[in-house]
Design a protein around this motif. Structure first.
Motif, PDB file in Angstrom:
ATOM      1  N   UNK A  54       0.810  -1.224   0.000  1.00 46.48           N
ATOM      2  CA  UNK A  54       0.000   0.000   0.000  1.00 46.48           C
ATOM      3  C   UNK A  54       0.841   1.271   0.000  1.00 46.48           C
ATOM      4  N   UNK A  55       1.996   1.234   0.651  1.00 47.69           N
ATOM      5  CA  UNK A  55       2.854   2.429   0.704  1.00 47.69           C
ATOM      6  C   UNK A  55       3.391   2.779  -0.683  1.00 47.69           C
ATOM      7  N   UNK A  56       3.638   1.755  -1.511  1.00 48.32           N
ATOM      8  CA  UNK A  56       4.126   1.993  -2.871  1.00 48.32           C
ATOM      9  C   UNK A  56       3.019   2.600  -3.727  1.00 48.32           C
ATOM     10  N   UNK A  57       1.802   2.086  -3.556  1.00 49.77           N
ATOM     11  CA  UNK A  57       0.662   2.649  -4.285  1.00 49.77           C
ATOM     12  C   UNK A  57       0.439   4.103  -3.873  1.00 49.77           C
ATOM     13  N   UNK A  58       0.512   4.369  -2.575  1.00 54.09           N
ATOM     14  CA  UNK A  58       0.337   5.739  -2.074  1.00 54.09           C
ATOM     15  C   UNK A  58       1.381   6.669  -2.677  1.00 54.09           C
ATOM     16  N   UNK A  59       2.610   6.164  -2.792  1.00 52.23           N
ATOM     17  CA  UNK A  59       3.691   6.944  -3.397  1.00 52.23           C
ATOM     18  C   UNK A  59       3.386   7.243  -4.862  1.00 52.23           C
ATOM     19  N   UNK A  60       2.915   6.241  -5.606  1.00 44.00           N
ATOM     20  CA  UNK A  60       2.599   6.437  -7.027  1.00 44.00           C
ATOM     21  C   UNK A  60       1.504   7.486  -7.216  1.00 44.00           C
ATOM     22  N   UNK A  61       0.527   7.468  -6.321  1.00 42.86           N
ATOM     23  CA  UNK A  61      -0.600   8.395  -6.437  1.00 42.86           C
ATOM     24  C   UNK A  61      -0.209   9.842  -6.140  1.00 42.86           C
ATOM     25  N   UNK A  62       0.995  10.043  -5.614  1.00 41.83           N
ATOM     26  CA  UNK A  62       1.475  11.408  -5.354  1.00 41.83           C
ATOM     27  C   UNK A  62       2.085  12.049  -6.601  1.00 41.83           C
ATOM     28  N   UNK A  63       2.269  11.254  -7.655  1.00 45.34           N
ATOM     29  CA  UNK A  63       2.807  11.808  -8.901  1.00 45.34           C
ATOM     30  C   UNK A  63       1.718  12.615  -9.604  1.00 45.34           C
ATOM     31  N   UNK A  64       2.115  13.333 -10.651  1.00 42.13           N
ATOM     32  CA  UNK A  64       1.160  14.192 -11.367  1.00 42.13           C
ATOM     33  C   UNK A  64       0.568  13.519 -12.598  1.00 42.13           C
ATOM     34  N   UNK A  65       1.313  12.599 -13.183  1.00 43.84           N
ATOM     35  CA  UNK A  65       0.818  11.876 -14.356  1.00 43.84           C
ATOM     36  C   UNK A  65       1.536  10.531 -14.434  1.00 43.84           C
ATOM     37  N   UNK A  66       0.765   9.477 -14.696  1.00 46.37           N
ATOM     38  CA  UNK A  66       1.313   8.130 -14.854  1.00 46.37           C
ATOM     39  C   UNK A  66       1.022   7.693 -16.283  1.00 46.37           C
ATOM     40  N   UNK A  67       2.075   7.421 -17.039  1.00 47.94           N
ATOM     41  CA  UNK A  67       1.881   7.039 -18.445  1.00 47.94           C
ATOM     42  C   UNK A  67       2.076   5.534 -18.611  1.00 47.94           C
ATOM     43  N   UNK A  68       1.383   4.927 -19.592  1.00 43.92           N
ATOM     44  CA  UNK A  68       1.464   3.479 -19.809  1.00 43.92           C
ATOM     45  C   UNK A  68       2.732   3.083 -20.553  1.00 43.92           C
ATOM     46  N   UNK A  69       3.800   2.855 -19.816  1.00 43.00           N
ATOM     47  CA  UNK A  69       5.077   2.490 -20.417  1.00 43.00           C
ATOM     48  C   UNK A  69       5.060   1.036 -20.887  1.00 43.00           C
ATOM     49  N   UNK A  70       4.478   0.152 -20.087  1.00 44.83           N
ATOM     50  CA  UNK A  70       4.497  -1.266 -20.402  1.00 44.83           C
ATOM     51  C   UNK A  70       3.409  -1.681 -21.372  1.00 44.83           C
ATOM     52  N   UNK A  71       3.757  -2.586 -22.307  1.00 42.83           N
ATOM     53  CA  UNK A  71       2.763  -3.108 -23.255  1.00 42.83           C
ATOM     54  C   UNK A  71       1.633  -3.818 -22.514  1.00 42.83           C
ATOM     55  N   UNK A  72       1.950  -4.393 -21.352  1.00 40.26           N
ATOM     56  CA  UNK A  72       0.943  -5.086 -20.556  1.00 40.26           C
ATOM     57  C   UNK A  72      -0.149  -4.159 -20.050  1.00 40.26           C
ATOM     58  N   UNK A  73       0.191  -2.908 -19.819  1.00 34.68           N
ATOM     59  CA  UNK A  73      -0.803  -1.922 -19.370  1.00 34.68           C
ATOM     60  C   UNK A  73      -1.759  -1.587 -20.515  1.00 34.68           C
ATOM     61  N   UNK A  74      -1.198  -1.404 -21.701  1.00 33.76           N
ATOM     62  CA  UNK A  74      -2.019  -1.132 -22.886  1.00 33.76           C
ATOM     63  C   UNK A  74      -2.988  -2.296 -23.118  1.00 33.76           C
ATOM     64  N   UNK A  75      -2.472  -3.505 -22.995  1.00 36.92           N
ATOM     65  CA  UNK A  75      -3.282  -4.719 -23.180  1.00 36.92           C
ATOM     66  C   UNK A  75      -4.390  -4.809 -22.124  1.00 36.92           C
ATOM     67  N   UNK A  76      -4.044  -4.525 -20.862  1.00 42.23           N
ATOM     68  CA  UNK A  76      -5.016  -4.617 -19.768  1.00 42.23           C
ATOM     69  C   UNK A  76      -6.150  -3.615 -19.948  1.00 42.23           C
ATOM     70  N   UNK A  77      -5.809  -2.387 -20.342  1.00 38.23           N
ATOM     71  CA  UNK A  77      -6.839  -1.360 -20.552  1.00 38.23           C
ATOM     72  C   UNK A  77      -7.772  -1.759 -21.695  1.00 38.23           C
ATOM     73  N   UNK A  78      -7.186  -2.344 -22.741  1.00 35.28           N
ATOM     74  CA  UNK A  78      -7.983  -2.802 -23.883  1.00 35.28           C
ATOM     75  C   UNK A  78      -8.908  -3.953 -23.473  1.00 35.28           C
ATOM     76  N   UNK A  79      -8.374  -4.898 -22.722  1.00 34.61           N
ATOM     77  CA  UNK A  79      -9.163  -6.034 -22.249  1.00 34.61           C
ATOM     78  C   UNK A  79     -10.327  -5.571 -21.366  1.00 34.61           C
TER      79      UNK A  79
END
Length: 253
Positions: A54-79
């Motif tokens: 949870x602490x890692x997720x909390x850290x990620x949510x403090x960023x301003x923008x998260x971009x889909x670097x991994x092909x797996x993210x693109x695939x997951x959003x499509x699915x």
């Protein structure tokens, strides 16, 4: 008024749905407006880490923008039925930002990996983009006792862009912790990009990227990454099993 980023949530992590061109324009506008921006270029391994810690997720949510670097993210959003515009990789975003940086004579600082690789990457980028000013290149092998010294060095040089490559476990938490003191308009973690830019590693050919097998190409060059890469099939199985639950979070309209 700040532009609202259209997002799709993958297990609670809000990924930008913008294209590469839209992302570059958004970040350029933020730099021009003097608004500090922390960009995370995220992949399935980071999402799985966020689910476990949870602490890692909390850290990620403090960023301003998260971009889909991994092909797996693109695939997951499509699915999940809520696709992103395209994959926005850290290394390509870095190059696109430096193209814009040439027009504005932006100052750049590179932080991370070994001194030999970071200097080779700096030399390569300076040759490709002669109108940007690379004002510093420092290795990432320092402990917390050196943090204040490194932060002060970067802040004094006042770069417009700071690219950090210190490994997923260290890189983003370090940026979140020190972003205010760094005072850099745009800060982005770039993972193994400096290895490719320096020439130490080769990037997968475009056809390999198109079939979403870049991870395998990289694994063949760096077999030591195998334990980390084993997270990818786990992520894919989880997405297939969870189906509609993947994106079941409040999303931006």
């Amino acid at each position: 008024m700040a532009k609202t980023i259209p997002t799709v949530h993958i297990y609670g992590i809000p990924f930008s749905k913008m294209s590469m061109n839209e992302t570059v324009q958004y970040l350029t506008d933020r730099i021009a407006a003097g608004e500090q921006t922390h960009v995370i270029t995220a992949n399935p391994i980071m999402v799985m880490t966020a689910l476990e810690k949870p602490s890692y997720k909390e850290m990620m949510l403090k960023s301003d923008i998260i971009v889909p670097d991994g092909a797996g993210i693109v695939w997951a959003a499509q699915k999940a039925g809520n696709p992103v515009a395209e994959r926005v990789t850290g290394i390509e975003l870095l190059h696109e930002l430096l193209k814009v940086g040439e027009q504005h004579h932006w100052k750049i600082f590179l932080l991370g990996t070994t001194q030999e690789i970071i200097e080779a990457a700096a030399e390569s980028l300076q040759m490709q983009y002669p109108q940007v000013r690379i004002v510093g290149a420092r290795n990432g092998f320092f402990d917390a006792s050196k943090d204040d010294e490194v932060v002060a060095q970067i802040a004094e040089l006042q770069p417009h862009l700071l690219f950090v490559a210190r490994g997923a476990e260290t890189q983003e938490p370090w940026i979140v912790k020190h972003r205010a003191a760094l005072k850099v308009p745009l800060i982005m973690g770039v993972g193994g990009s400096f290895d490719v830019i320096s020439g130490k590693l080769k990037r997968a050919p475009e056809w390999v990227q198109r079939i979403r097998m870049e991870w395998l190409f990289r694994l063949l060059q760096e077999p030591k990454r195998l334990p980390r890469m084993m997270v990818l099939p786990k992520f894919m199985l989880k997405v297939l099993r969870d189906k509609e639950k993947v994106t079941k979070h409040i999303e931006n309209s």
